[in-house]
Scaffold this active site. Sequence first.
Site, short mmCIF file in Angstrom:
data_model
loop_
_atom_site.label_atom_id
_atom_site.label_comp_id
_atom_site.label_asym_id
_atom_site.label_seq_id
_atom_site.Cartn_x
_atom_site.Cartn_y
_atom_site.Cartn_z
N HIS A 147 127.22 -45.18 62.44
CA HIS A 147 126.30 -44.60 63.41
C HIS A 147 126.16 -45.42 64.69
CE1 HIS A 147 125.07 -41.37 60.82
NE2 HIS A 147 124.72 -42.19 59.86
N ARG A 151 129.32 -51.10 57.16
CA ARG A 151 129.24 -49.70 56.75
C ARG A 151 130.33 -48.96 57.50
NH1 ARG A 151 123.95 -45.82 56.59
NH2 ARG A 151 123.81 -46.24 58.85
N ASP A 165 140.06 -56.61 55.91
CA ASP A 165 141.04 -57.50 56.53
C ASP A 165 140.41 -58.32 57.65
OD1 ASP A 165 143.10 -56.79 54.86
OD2 ASP A 165 144.14 -55.51 56.31
N GLU A 198 123.55 -40.12 49.17
CA GLU A 198 122.76 -39.57 50.28
C GLU A 198 122.85 -38.06 50.37
OE1 GLU A 198 124.19 -41.32 53.91
OE2 GLU A 198 126.28 -41.24 53.28
N ASP A 243 119.59 -39.09 55.26
CA ASP A 243 120.55 -38.02 54.96
C ASP A 243 120.15 -37.29 53.68
OD1 ASP A 243 122.20 -38.24 57.13
OD2 ASP A 243 123.61 -39.60 56.19
#
Length: 269
Positions: free
Chosen positions: A58, A83, A97, A163, A189
């Site tokens: 987001h 996230r 990575d 969610e 959500d």
Amino acid sequence: MKTALDSLQADTAPAARMRQRILARDRLLATFVKTTSHQTVEVLAATGLDTLVLDAEHAPFGPESLDRSLLAAHACSLPVLVRVPYPRAAAIQQALDLGAAGVMVPHVDDARIASEVVRAARYGQGGSRGFSNSSRAGGYGTRGMAEHLRASDAHTTVIVQIESAQAVAEAAAIAAVPGVDCLFVGPADLAVSLGARGLDDPRVTAAVAAVSAAGRAAGRAVGCFVPDVRAVPLLAAQGVSFFVVGSDQALLRHAARQVMADATESEAA
């Protein structure tokens, strides 16, 4: 004399400790970071928070800003989660990575998706993570293959987000997937999915309790987003142990408003 391997092992120690604490269901406090600035990570690293979650779902994080922010986290010896924007292997691999201590993956609605997430985050035991030790996670080529495989699988935290109404119904099956370390409730959500108009809707409260029960039954940690710490005690009593409290933006706004309130009070006096 300190060797390169010693330095690498020290570098992975914060991630290892955080995963151990999550698995042990110790209480951990974090906040979402939505500002794509490495200075934000450095400032928050000095506050005592257990971890941060860089919000690439987001907020406008790209590879370069994730790279800089994770470099800052490593410099501060703070294990940081990312996230990712969606439950896809490429996004998970990139975050790991770059040196993330683990991933929080949104929209994990069933056990099949949870299994794919775990496979993307692991090398061994049926994992499918693409190998490279040339990244920060591999010490830019200084960690051998065997050591990189072992350390990565042992130290990487995998958190799946619950969610949606479907995910709540599938919570027990998701929690049973080997390699899932934590079920994380995304209440906003979830509220939308349930047709609610606020986080205090009884349907949301019941869904969070159901996910907590499923996590406890499977021996999994459970996490939840909370707007402020006042919600922590009630959720902790249900078995929630990992709390993401607000965001860097919310903390900044709260502090600025407090400055204005203090100034107004001072003038009135």
